[in-house]
Design an enzyme around this catalytic site. Structure first.
Site: not given
Length: 341
Positions: A264, A202, A103, A71, A256, A75, A81
């Site tokens: 996965d 995610h 954030n 993450r 998930d 971010h 960039g």
């Protein structure tokens, strides 16, 4: 890097218009940076091994650390960039990005990067940028929880600036609709394919109640297949995240629930069931405007190899979004939290 128009097959007018508008405005700024695989071959040949060993320790101690680093990298790259700007602390003369609404309470893992940086500085002082460390660490994080491998081009410089404003405007939010999120990806030179593949990150990590409350008390039951498992899941989410605003904002749930610590394709299978935790994720499959994204969700849900291959390609593409200014007057920070004095 030229925007791959040939990848976009979506006939829906609004997205086609967005592509056209983005090109006209010159907003796409992904480019072919001076990055190479052997940038540190002679100056710090042990850099990849050091990062790997440190990340092994971090993920072994807590598998959720993999998602924290991944993450952080996302971010970072979406603001100026991939230049390490997300790592900068606020000072008297510099406003960092950590306290931006997208954030704050969301980003962690800074101490992990600090520890890796200290190890590398003891081996190769003043050589390896924080931006490169974060990029390599994100790749290793994915591998350590079962995800794909990819080669990481390196040679980034650390920025001397940060942008609180861009952190607020450039980063997709959990409750955004598909068109808004797609616009933000197009701005970075990323395609609909990249959006769907990178959203697969995610499959690991957690989300705060504040970011999924509107989803579970909104259209969750509309998109869900109403199976007993889905009903149980929704009831569990509601017990974790009360409807009253402010109450339990920081309570967390896995994005998930099937395999929360394994990288996965089960994330996409949950979207097919209508059980996506975040509105921004479920929109990829359920939005009436998401013909192309829906087809990709279906593809990745049934073909984990296709997902892994595209995720790796999209991560390299995102990692190539650079801050042109940092190559002119950037630096290699001694401490990732502060610009060199």
């Amino acid at each position: 890097m030229a925007f791959p128009l040939h990848e976009s097959k979506l006939p829906v007018l609004p997205l086609a218009m967005l592509v056209f508008i983005s090109i006209l405005s010159g907003s796409l700024h992904a480019s072919d940076p001076p990055l190479t695989l052997d940038h540190y071959a002679s100056t710090c040949p042990s850099v990849f091994e050091i990062v790997k060993k440190e990340m092994e320790c971090e993920v072994l101690s807590d598998p959720r650390n993999a998602a924290l680093i991944l993450r952080l990298h996302f971010h970072d790259c979406f603001v100026q960039g991939c230049d390490g700007s997300v790592l900068l602390d606020d000072t008297i003369t510099l406003q960092g990005e950590k306290k931006a609404s997208t954030n704050t309470n969301s980003l962690k893992g800074f101490k992990i990067i600090d520890r890796i940086k200290n190890k590398i500085e003891s081996e190769c002082p003043g050589i390896v940028s924080c931006a490169d460390i974060l990029t390599i660490a994100a790749r290793d994080a994915v591998i350590l929880v079962g995800g794909p491998y990819w080669d990481v081009p390196v040679g980034r410089k650390d920025s001397k600036t940060a942008s609180f404003e861009l952190a607020t405007s450039n980063l997709p939010a959990a409750d955004e609709g598909l068109l808004s999120i797609m616009t933000k990806f197009l701005y970075q030179g990323l395609s609909a394919t990249d959006l769907v593949a990178l959203s697969g990150a995610h499959t690991i990590g957690m989300a705060r109640c504040a970011n999924f409350r509107s989803r579970i008390y909104g259209d969750f039951e509309t998109t869900s297949d109403r199976s007993p498992m889905s009903e149980t899941y929704l009831n569990s989410l509601k017990s974790t995240c009360p409807a009253a605003g402010g109450s339990g904002d920081n309570n967390i749930s896995a994005m998930d629930y099937a395999t929360p610590n394994l990288f996965d394709n089960s994330f996409y299978q949950l979207l097919l069931k209508g059980d996506g935790l975040l509105n921004s994720d479920q929109e990829l499959y359920s939005s009436m405007l998401g013909i192309e994204t829906k087809n990709l969700v279906i593809k990745y849900a049934h073909d984990s190899l296709a997902f892994f291959q595209q995720f790796a390609d999209s991560m390299v593409k995102m990692g190539n979004i650079t801050n042109p200014d940092s190559f002119v007057d950037g630096e290699v920070r001694t401490n990732c939290r502060f610009v060199n004095t």
